[in-house]
Design a protein around this motif. Structure first.
Motif, PDB file in Angstrom:
ATOM      1  N   VAL A  45      -8.091   2.961 -16.578  1.00  0.00           N
ATOM      2  CA  VAL A  45      -7.015   2.212 -15.922  1.00  0.00           C
ATOM      3  C   VAL A  45      -5.774   3.089 -15.861  1.00  0.00           C
ATOM      4  O   VAL A  45      -5.285   3.568 -16.885  1.00  0.00           O
ATOM      5  N   GLY A  46      -5.279   3.300 -14.658  1.00  0.00           N
ATOM      6  CA  GLY A  46      -4.129   4.174 -14.477  1.00  0.00           C
ATOM      7  C   GLY A  46      -2.830   3.549 -14.951  1.00  0.00           C
ATOM      8  O   GLY A  46      -2.733   2.344 -15.198  1.00  0.00           O
ATOM      9  N   VAL A  47      -1.807   4.377 -15.098  1.00  0.00           N
ATOM     10  CA  VAL A  47      -0.480   3.899 -15.466  1.00  0.00           C
ATOM     11  C   VAL A  47       0.045   2.993 -14.341  1.00  0.00           C
ATOM     12  O   VAL A  47      -0.035   3.354 -13.169  1.00  0.00           O
ATOM     13  N   PRO A  48       0.562   1.812 -14.655  1.00  0.00           N
ATOM     14  CA  PRO A  48       1.094   0.934 -13.613  1.00  0.00           C
ATOM     15  C   PRO A  48       2.177   1.624 -12.791  1.00  0.00           C
ATOM     16  O   PRO A  48       3.064   2.274 -13.348  1.00  0.00           O
ATOM     17  N   GLU A  49       2.078   1.492 -11.482  1.00  0.00           N
ATOM     18  CA  GLU A  49       3.092   2.033 -10.577  1.00  0.00           C
ATOM     19  C   GLU A  49       4.056   0.911 -10.225  1.00  0.00           C
ATOM     20  O   GLU A  49       3.658  -0.118  -9.683  1.00  0.00           O
ATOM     21  N   ILE A  59      15.866  -9.538  -4.446  1.00  0.00           N
ATOM     22  CA  ILE A  59      15.299  -8.456  -5.254  1.00  0.00           C
ATOM     23  C   ILE A  59      13.790  -8.520  -5.099  1.00  0.00           C
ATOM     24  O   ILE A  59      13.206  -9.605  -5.078  1.00  0.00           O
ATOM     25  N   GLU A  60      13.173  -7.358  -4.974  1.00  0.00           N
ATOM     26  CA  GLU A  60      11.713  -7.315  -4.925  1.00  0.00           C
ATOM     27  C   GLU A  60      11.188  -6.367  -5.985  1.00  0.00           C
ATOM     28  O   GLU A  60      11.668  -5.239  -6.117  1.00  0.00           O
ATOM     29  N   ALA A  61      10.207  -6.838  -6.747  1.00  0.00           N
ATOM     30  CA  ALA A  61       9.483  -5.998  -7.711  1.00  0.00           C
ATOM     31  C   ALA A  61       8.059  -5.855  -7.199  1.00  0.00           C
ATOM     32  O   ALA A  61       7.458  -6.822  -6.730  1.00  0.00           O
ATOM     33  N   ARG A  62       7.529  -4.653  -7.279  1.00  0.00           N
ATOM     34  CA  ARG A  62       6.163  -4.409  -6.796  1.00  0.00           C
ATOM     35  C   ARG A  62       5.390  -3.626  -7.853  1.00  0.00           C
ATOM     36  O   ARG A  62       5.899  -2.646  -8.412  1.00  0.00           O
ATOM     37  N   LEU A  63       4.175  -4.067  -8.121  1.00  0.00           N
ATOM     38  CA  LEU A  63       3.351  -3.469  -9.175  1.00  0.00           C
ATOM     39  C   LEU A  63       1.976  -3.154  -8.613  1.00  0.00           C
ATOM     40  O   LEU A  63       1.347  -3.996  -7.974  1.00  0.00           O
ATOM     41  N   ARG A  64       1.516  -1.934  -8.862  1.00  0.00           N
ATOM     42  CA  ARG A  64       0.201  -1.492  -8.390  1.00  0.00           C
ATOM     43  C   ARG A  64      -0.569  -0.894  -9.566  1.00  0.00           C
ATOM     44  O   ARG A  64      -0.038  -0.045 -10.296  1.00  0.00           O
ATOM     45  N   VAL A  65      -1.809  -1.338  -9.733  1.00  0.00           N
ATOM     46  CA  VAL A  65      -2.670  -0.831 -10.800  1.00  0.00           C
ATOM     47  C   VAL A  65      -4.022  -0.472 -10.210  1.00  0.00           C
ATOM     48  O   VAL A  65      -4.586  -1.242  -9.423  1.00  0.00           O
ATOM     49  N   THR A  66      -4.532   0.687 -10.584  1.00  0.00           N
ATOM     50  CA  THR A  66      -5.854   1.141 -10.153  1.00  0.00           C
ATOM     51  C   THR A  66      -6.741   1.314 -11.376  1.00  0.00           C
ATOM     52  O   THR A  66      -6.329   1.902 -12.377  1.00  0.00           O
TER      53      THR A  66
END
Length: 199
Positions: A45-49, A59-66
């Motif tokens: 599991v990669g570091v969360p982007e 305000i917008e927060a965006r989270l990507r996990v691979t």
């Protein structure tokens, strides 16, 4: 008639007091298989982007996990949109603190559910996500120097994140165990050189 200047929000608490969650937006929820037989050694599991942006109204927060295994790749990319009750200016410190303390924690359950659902559709075991601890991620745009994750560098080099991390440990034996990598330009070049000489 006197116009009042917009307030400046300088901490996570000040931001929390002025916002409400208005929308969860899924940018990507995907899974693809590379082999018929599920991998026995689990996922990398990669570091969360993490990305953030703010205006006077929102305000917008965006989270990507691979998550990658030998046989599958799962991606979850979700955004949370917050509306400010009154127009305000959010300082860089206030935005970072809010995203780290509230934005990412709001999104993490959606990320977990998305990865689990993608794995189930593929007939793969679900990845186990570690607890998200302070320092396990960085908000995009906050660093003085642009950094990469092992996943990003592995994609660039056509390699695996596991191999990139192994090389990084060889190059930097003092890196704390089980802590995420924020790869600097110098470290990235060292990995590129190492992979180039091992082909």
């Amino acid at each position: 008639m006197t116009e009042h200047a917009a307030p400046i929000l300088t901490s996570a608490q000040e931001v929390v007091d002025c916002v409400e969650l208005t929308r969860i937006l899924v940018w990507e929820a995907s899974g693809r298989r590379h082999d018929e037989v599920p991998a026995a050694d689990g996922y990398d599991v990669g570091v969360p982007e993490v990305r953030a942006r703010a205006s006077a109204e929102s305000i917008e927060a965006r989270l990507r996990v691979t998550a990658r295994s030998e046989t599958a790749e799962l991606v979850a990319d979700v955004a949370a949109q917050f509306s400010l009750r009154v127009p305000a200016e959010v300082s860089s410190t206030g935005l970072r603190e809010f995203i780290e303390a509230v934005g990412v924690m709001t999104l993490y359950p959606y990320i977990r559910e998305s990865l689990f659902s993608s794995a189930a559709r593929l007939g793969e075991p679900a990845p186990v996500l570690e607890l998200l601890r302070q320092g396990a991620f960085r908000v995009g745009g906050d660093a003085d120097e642009q950094t990469l994750t092992p996943d990003q560098l592995a994609t660039e080099l056509g390699s695996s994140a596991k191999r990139v991390r192994a090389i990084l440990r060889e190059l930097d034996s003092g890196h704390p165990k089980n802590q995420p990598w924020h790869i600097t330009a110098k470290q990235a070049q060292g990995v590129r050189d190492a992979i180039g000489t091992r082909h």
